[in-house]
Every structure is written in structure tokens, then in C-alpha cells.
Design an enzyme around this catalytic site. Sequence first.
Site, short mmCIF file in Angstrom:
data_model
loop_
_atom_site.label_atom_id
_atom_site.label_comp_id
_atom_site.label_asym_id
_atom_site.label_seq_id
_atom_site.Cartn_x
_atom_site.Cartn_y
_atom_site.Cartn_z
N ASP A 225 -3.99 -0.47 -0.34
CA ASP A 225 -2.76 -0.21 0.40
C ASP A 225 -2.21 1.17 0.03
O ASP A 225 -2.01 1.45 -1.14
CB ASP A 225 -1.76 -1.30 -0.01
CG ASP A 225 -0.57 -1.41 0.92
OD1 ASP A 225 -0.23 -0.40 1.56
OD2 ASP A 225 0.03 -2.50 0.97
N HIS B 196 0.73 2.59 1.51
CA HIS B 196 2.13 2.80 1.91
C HIS B 196 2.93 3.25 0.69
O HIS B 196 3.15 2.47 -0.23
CB HIS B 196 2.73 1.49 2.45
CG HIS B 196 2.17 1.09 3.78
ND1 HIS B 196 1.07 0.29 3.90
CD2 HIS B 196 2.57 1.40 5.04
CE1 HIS B 196 0.80 0.11 5.19
NE2 HIS B 196 1.70 0.77 5.90
C1 B12 Z 1 4.91 4.37 7.67
C2 B12 Z 1 3.92 3.23 7.87
C3 B12 Z 1 2.57 3.49 7.70
C4 B12 Z 1 2.06 4.83 7.27
C5 B12 Z 1 2.21 4.91 5.73
C6 B12 Z 1 2.43 6.33 5.24
C7 B12 Z 1 2.72 6.36 3.78
N1 B12 Z 1 2.19 7.37 3.12
O1 B12 Z 1 3.39 5.52 3.22
C8 B12 Z 1 0.58 4.76 7.74
C9 B12 Z 1 0.49 5.32 9.13
C10 B12 Z 1 -0.45 5.45 6.85
C11 B12 Z 1 0.36 3.25 7.80
C12 B12 Z 1 -0.86 2.67 7.75
C13 B12 Z 1 -1.07 1.33 7.94
N2 B12 Z 1 -0.12 0.41 8.24
CO1 B12 Z 1 1.73 0.72 8.20
N3 B12 Z 1 3.54 0.94 8.40
C14 B12 Z 1 4.37 1.95 8.22
C15 B12 Z 1 5.81 1.50 8.54
C16 B12 Z 1 6.15 2.02 9.94
C17 B12 Z 1 6.90 1.94 7.57
C18 B12 Z 1 6.61 1.64 6.09
C19 B12 Z 1 7.68 2.26 5.25
O2 B12 Z 1 7.49 3.33 4.70
N4 B12 Z 1 8.84 1.61 5.15
C20 B12 Z 1 10.02 2.08 4.45
C21 B12 Z 1 10.01 1.54 2.99
C22 B12 Z 1 11.27 2.03 2.25
O3 B12 Z 1 10.05 0.14 3.00
P1 B12 Z 1 8.93 -0.79 2.43
O4 B12 Z 1 7.65 -0.08 2.38
O5 B12 Z 1 8.97 -2.07 3.13
O6 B12 Z 1 9.41 -1.06 0.93
C23 B12 Z 1 10.64 -1.67 0.62
C24 B12 Z 1 10.60 -3.20 0.58
O7 B12 Z 1 9.46 -3.77 1.17
C25 B12 Z 1 10.75 -3.59 -0.83
N5 B12 Z 1 9.55 -3.83 -1.63
C26 B12 Z 1 8.33 -3.36 -1.52
N6 B12 Z 1 7.55 -3.78 -2.51
C27 B12 Z 1 8.29 -4.54 -3.29
C28 B12 Z 1 8.00 -5.21 -4.46
C29 B12 Z 1 8.98 -5.93 -5.09
C30 B12 Z 1 8.66 -6.68 -6.34
C31 B12 Z 1 10.29 -5.97 -4.54
C32 B12 Z 1 11.36 -6.73 -5.21
C33 B12 Z 1 10.57 -5.30 -3.37
C34 B12 Z 1 9.58 -4.57 -2.76
O8 B12 Z 1 11.41 -2.50 -1.40
C35 B12 Z 1 10.99 -1.29 -0.78
C36 B12 Z 1 12.08 -0.27 -0.90
O9 B12 Z 1 13.23 -0.63 -0.20
C37 B12 Z 1 5.68 -0.05 8.51
C38 B12 Z 1 6.62 -0.81 9.42
C39 B12 Z 1 7.97 -1.02 8.78
N7 B12 Z 1 8.97 -0.69 9.52
O10 B12 Z 1 8.05 -1.44 7.62
C40 B12 Z 1 4.22 -0.26 8.89
C41 B12 Z 1 3.50 -1.49 8.38
C42 B12 Z 1 3.85 -1.72 6.90
N8 B12 Z 1 2.09 -1.09 8.46
C43 B12 Z 1 1.33 -2.06 8.85
C44 B12 Z 1 -0.07 -1.94 8.98
C45 B12 Z 1 -0.79 -3.15 9.56
C46 B12 Z 1 -0.75 -0.77 8.64
C47 B12 Z 1 -2.24 -0.55 8.71
C48 B12 Z 1 -3.11 -1.68 8.20
C49 B12 Z 1 -2.56 -0.17 10.16
C50 B12 Z 1 -3.98 -0.30 10.58
N9 B12 Z 1 -4.19 -1.19 11.49
O11 B12 Z 1 -4.83 0.40 10.10
C51 B12 Z 1 -2.42 0.71 7.86
C52 B12 Z 1 -2.77 0.37 6.43
C53 B12 Z 1 -3.22 1.59 5.66
C54 B12 Z 1 -3.40 1.28 4.26
N10 B12 Z 1 -4.63 1.32 3.77
O12 B12 Z 1 -2.46 1.00 3.54
C55 B12 Z 1 2.09 -3.34 9.09
C56 B12 Z 1 1.87 -4.38 8.01
C57 B12 Z 1 1.78 -5.76 8.61
C58 B12 Z 1 1.80 -6.86 7.66
N11 B12 Z 1 2.00 -6.68 6.37
O13 B12 Z 1 1.70 -7.95 8.10
C59 B12 Z 1 3.55 -2.80 9.24
C60 B12 Z 1 4.62 -3.79 8.77
C61 B12 Z 1 3.76 -2.45 10.73
C62 B12 Z 1 3.72 -3.69 11.60
N12 B12 Z 1 4.85 -4.25 11.93
O14 B12 Z 1 2.67 -4.10 11.99
N13 B12 Z 1 1.55 2.60 7.91
#
Ligand code: B12
Lengths: 163, 471
Positions: free
Chosen positions: A20, A22
Site C-alpha cells: 500500500d 497511500h
Molecule cells: C489519493 C488516493 C490515491 C493515490 C495515493 C497517493 C499517495 N501518495 O498517497 C493513488 C492514486 C496512488 C492511489 C492509488 C490506489 N488507490 Co487510492 N485513493 C486515494 C484517495 C482519493 C485519497 C487518500 C488520501 O490521501 N486521503 C486523505 C488521508 C488524510 O486520509 P486517509 O488516508 O484515510 O488516512 C486517515 C484515516 O484513514 C486514519 N487512519 C489511517 N490509518 C490509520 C491507522 C490507525 C491506527 C488509525 C487510528 C487511523 C488511521 O487517519 C488518517 C489521517 O486522518 C482515496 C479515497 C479517499 N477519499 O479516501 C482512494 C482510495 C484509498 N484508493 C483506493 C484504491 C482502490 C486504490 C488503488 C488500489 C487503485 C487501483 N485500482 O489500482 C491504488 C492502490 C495503490 C497502492 N499500491 O497503494 C480505494 C480503497 C478502497 C478500499 N480500501 O476498499 C479508495 C478508498 C478510493 C475508493 N473509494 O475506491 N490512491
Amino acid sequence: MEDKTEREKDTIILGVIGSDCHSVGNKILELFFTAEGFKVVNLGVMVSQQEFVDAAIETNAKAILVSSLYGHGEIDCQGFRDLCIEKGLDPIILYAGGNLVVGKTPFSVVEAKFKKMGFDRVFPPDVDLKKVAELLRQDIQEKFGSDSREAKLDKSIQAKESL
Amino acid sequence: MKPVISIDIGSTWTKGALFALTDSSLQLSKKIAVPTTQTNLVQGFTEVLASLLNREKLTPLKQMVGKAEIYFSSSAKGGLRIAAIGLVPDLTLQLAKLAAMSAGGKVIRSFSFSLTKSDVAELEKLQPDIVLFSGGTDGGNTKYILENAHKLEDSRLTCPVVYAGNRGVAEEVVEIMKSKEVIVTENLMPEVGQVNIEPAREKIREIFLKRIVNGRGLSEIVELFGSQPKPTPLAVFELVSAIPQFHPDWSDLAAIDIGGATTDFYSNTESYLETDTVILKGIREPRVKRTVEGDLGMRVSARSLLDTGRVYIEDRLRNLGIEPEVMEKFVEKISGNTEYLPETEAEIQLDRILAETCVYYAALRHAGGWKETYTPQGKVYVQTGKDLRRVKAIVGSGGFLAAEGSAEVMRLPLEKLRSFGDEKKLLPENPAFYRDRDYLFPLLGNLVEKYPKEATTLALASLEIASDEGM
Ligand code: B12
């Protein structure tokens, strides 16, 4: 919390598991938990179970916070607790968070699965991080107590250094 | 003009050179080698010195004091034998090994996690020159370290112990190990992934001077000439470190030294270039690095080379249409006769294959690699170990490579190593090959501390481009 010296802080390990990459949420977690007074060792993205465990052993970490965003979390996390036990990290606190739910499965079902794997707490993506920090402090207190051996030793060294 | 002499006491040969130092340059005036007398290392030294100063063979050392500035190194009697103790194999233990090798030592055995009874028994039997004891980040793990400290204290080990682990328990470790000589230095890994091997390297060097030199009967030389010896590999390490500082054209280089017992690999290049598509895992290795392989060598280690290198050797023999038994027989012949030089064309070819094999496996272990992973942004590479792609020059030094004129013996194995399993190996992309024909690297390495510019200039001037026509 602010008056804790670097050595007295509890060490926690962060990282995004599996293949992963992200990275945005991971950076936020690092900033947040550092500000909350933890000593954060951030392993970044694409971290294997072995790397988490290795880092936790060397740093004597109290907790590992595993993130998974891309939907393969369940597979990547399998056997994590077993590996910890294997490596003598029995009491370590394990949290998981991120996008652990795939499809329409309710969160409670996913949570139960991760708990069964040995994670102490499981969080959805929209969790209030303040609450997580609070829980983490409680859990550390409960499992390790406050006056750990490290803290005592380090005080004697600091006393020397300030001479 | 000032006469400067450098002498290296090796396990089989004691080599020496006389240099003429003028205002700005160093020139080679004379070179000589005599067999080392195992029971008396000073004897070969004296002979070499007498010859370089045009004196009679049996001139007493005392009479030669003050006739030239003298520097020397030694790798005799097994070199500097270090046992490395770390906690996790990929973290502190790996750094302990790196520090030991970069200090010019040979890692005779390494241990992770808790020492077992048989580990301790083995340590006692091996009697290393130094134990390098590490583990835990600062403020990190204490359990394993204290446990191991007790076990070391209760052992019959007599050598000095360099403690380079968790600073938080350094004092306690000293207290526990009160019957041992414990030298405390900075942690090799103060934070996860942070590399800090210099202080431990420095301590190992000091111990080499204080303890090992005496044990090897070299203190007479130190007393008479006032010069402090280095472990031979450290001399080469320092030369390889200094070259880019004084010769920016040589900013990225590597050197390989294939001997009878070991193969050394030195590199001086940035280990990781941070980009969006390359993610580094594990430790970020230092810019200057030495690895030494005790199972890869042309004579004493020929048997183990045959075992380690079986895959490579069999592939080469098949291509050349040579029966495997021919190689078996050859190895049997040379491993019992460490001074053997090949006599026929066929033997020369077998010897070359052995040298290629040393290069192949030494490079495999020294260089890092990339594994590919696919993401929507395209390919991402996960890097472990050191990136040697930017290395522009590879120097073949040491017995075999100094004598071998062709670049092929280095180029071919490196070409074959470009990919290994599912890994792309991070080898020099398009290097030039050189040979250190007069085997001056160790001798000039001894002079680097005092005359860095002159010694590095002469080292480069004495290199010869390895020719392309091969076998
Ligand atoms: C930007 C993005 C990408 C970018 C990432 C760029 C980068 N360098 O980070 C790119 C384009 C590369 C990408 C790729 C992929 N992505 Co993407 N991506 C996103 C997107 C739009 C935003 C993620 C993000 O940065 N969020 C903002 C941050 C702040 O939030 P966060 O990551 O969720 O983290 C917060 C919380 O989750 C929490 N948290 C996280 N971890 C933990 C752990 C603990 C213990 C706790 C308490 C809290 C916590 O706290 C964090 C901070 O607030 C999301 C959709 C979304 N809106 O979330 C999809 C999403 C995460 N991606 C998704 C997918 C499927 C992929 C791919 C597999 C796509 C593909 N088919 O190839 C690939 C995977 C690549 C890989 N090997 O990892 C899906 C995941 C689906 C799922 N889990 O069921 C999502 C949800 C989109 C969707 N709705 O389908 N992605």
C-alpha cells in the site's frame, strides 16, 4: 504531556502495511501523534510485518499502529500478532485503521475480524484522532504502568549529562 | 626530496615501497616483497626495510631509525578478527557487521537476539580480537542487551568488548561486565534506520593499536619508528574514502581485491537517491562501505568458493565445454598449495573462472537491489541495500586482479548479475575497469592520513586501464 523529555516519551511505531503506498494519512498520523507527546517511529509506506516487528524490538515500542488504505488490509494483517508473540513482543499494543472495510461489509464485522487476529483496537477512516490518542495513553498505562524501568534509568543518565 | 616508506605485513608476503616525496608529488622509487615469517612478523619488515634503504639483509632495525619516514599496516595472523553482536538481524546486527568490516576487520561470527549457551561456547573457542556489542536504539530495547551482557560477563572471553548499543543502559552494561574490558561508544543506530558507525570504527582502530599490535609482536616497530600500524583493509578503505575528495572526477568508485583467503569489495558512492518511485527499506548504508567475504578466495578459500559459487561455476564450465571434474581436481590441487601459480592455458582459464566467481558473489552481497511493484502511478521500486549504479570506475586490486590485464574477469560476472531472482541488482551502469598493477593501494593507503593529496594522486596515476580483449 509537553513537559516529558524525549527519553521519557512512549515510543510508537507507524506504517502503512503491505504494498500500500497511500502516504498522506500516514504523514498526518505522524504529525498528530508527535504533537500528542509520543515518540513516533514512522516506517512510511509499503511496510512488511517483519519491518514493524524489527523496529518495535529495537526501540522497545509500546504500540504499533498499522494503516491500510487500499483494501487488502485483512490479508496483509493476518498473523501479525502471532509474529509479535514469536518475537517476544507479547504485550505490545496493536491498533489498525484506515480503509479496512471493502465493499458493503458493516464496520462491526471487519472490526471483529481484526480483533480476532489479535488487534487491540480497530478504527474507521473518519475516527477522531484525539480520542485515539486518549485510548492509547490508557492502554499503555494499563499494560505497562507509568513508571517503566526505562524512565528511571534515563533519569540517572540525564543527571550525569547536566553536570 | 624526502624518502617515505610504506610496508604492509601480509599473511604470506611482506610488501614494501620506497617513495620520493617532493613539494607537491609522490613518486615510486622502489618496490619489494619478501615472505612473511609467521612466528616473527618483525623479520620480514626488517628485511624489506633494509632492502629499500639499500642496507644489508640482516641490518638491525635500530640502525635504520631516522633514515626515512615509515608507515605500515598488517593483516598477518588472520587480520583483525571481530565477533559482531546485534539485536535484529536486519538492523543493529547488520550495522555491527558493516562497522566491523569498515574498520578493516573480518567478521568471524555474528549473533542476533539472545546469545545461547552454544553461542557463548563458540565465542570462547573462536577467541576473537574484539567483540562489537550492539543492540537497541537509544532509549529502546534493554532486555536483550542486559541479558547478553550477563552472558558475556560469565564467559571466559578475554578480548576487549566495544559497546555500541542503547545508550540508556551503557553504564549498566559496564557495571555488569566488570571483569571484562568494556569500551563504550555511541550507538550504531540511535534511531531506527539512522546509521552512526564512525564512533565504533574509531574505537576498533584504537584497540587495534593498543592491544592487537602488541599481541602480534609489532610493538618493537612502533617504539622504534613512532608510527602506528593500520589493519591493511583500513588502509585501502581510507584511500578509497579520500580519492573523491581530492579528485572530483573520481566521485564514484569501487575497488575489488581478490586474495587467496578473502575477497574485499569497497565502494564510495551515495547509497540511495530519493525519488518518488524508489522507496528504501531497511538501513541507509554509508557512502563509503567495505564488505569482506571469508568464503570467497582463490587458494585458501578455493574449496568454500566452489561450494558458494557452484551455480555460477557450473554455468561457466558448461558454456566453455569443460567437465566439472576438471575444476574439482584443480581446486583440490590449489587449496593445498596456497602459493600455486597456474602453469598451462587450461589452468589459467580455470583460475579466471574462480576469480569471476569471487567478483560475482562479492558484488551480489555488497550491492543492493530493486524489486518492482505496480501502482496506478506506474512502477514503484522497493530498494534494499546500496545503489552502485552511479559508480563510474572499478579498480581491480590485490594478487589476482592486479596481475590480470583483462577487464573481462570483472565485467562478465557483473553483467551476469544484473538481475538476481526477482531483483534487479543495483550495479555500476557503465563502469570503466582499471587495475592496480603494482598493487600499491594498501601501501598508498598507509600514507593517506599524512599525505592525502599526494597519495591519492599517485594511486590514480598508477592505475592501468584494463584491456577489453579477454579470454
Ligand atoms: C489519493 C488516493 C490515491 C493515490 C495515493 C497517493 C499517495 N501518495 O498517497 C493513488 C492514486 C496512488 C492511489 C492509488 C490506489 N488507490 Co487510492 N485513493 C486515494 C484517495 C482519493 C485519497 C487518500 C488520501 O490521501 N486521503 C486523505 C488521508 C488524510 O486520509 P486517509 O488516508 O484515510 O488516512 C486517515 C484515516 O484513514 C486514519 N487512519 C489511517 N490509518 C490509520 C491507522 C490507525 C491506527 C488509525 C487510528 C487511523 C488511521 O487517519 C488518517 C489521517 O486522518 C482515496 C479515497 C479517499 N477519499 O479516501 C482512494 C482510495 C484509498 N484508493 C483506493 C484504491 C482502490 C486504490 C488503488 C488500489 C487503485 C487501483 N485500482 O489500482 C491504488 C492502490 C495503490 C497502492 N499500491 O497503494 C480505494 C480503497 C478502497 C478500499 N480500501 O476498499 C479508495 C478508498 C478510493 C475508493 N473509494 O475506491 N490512491
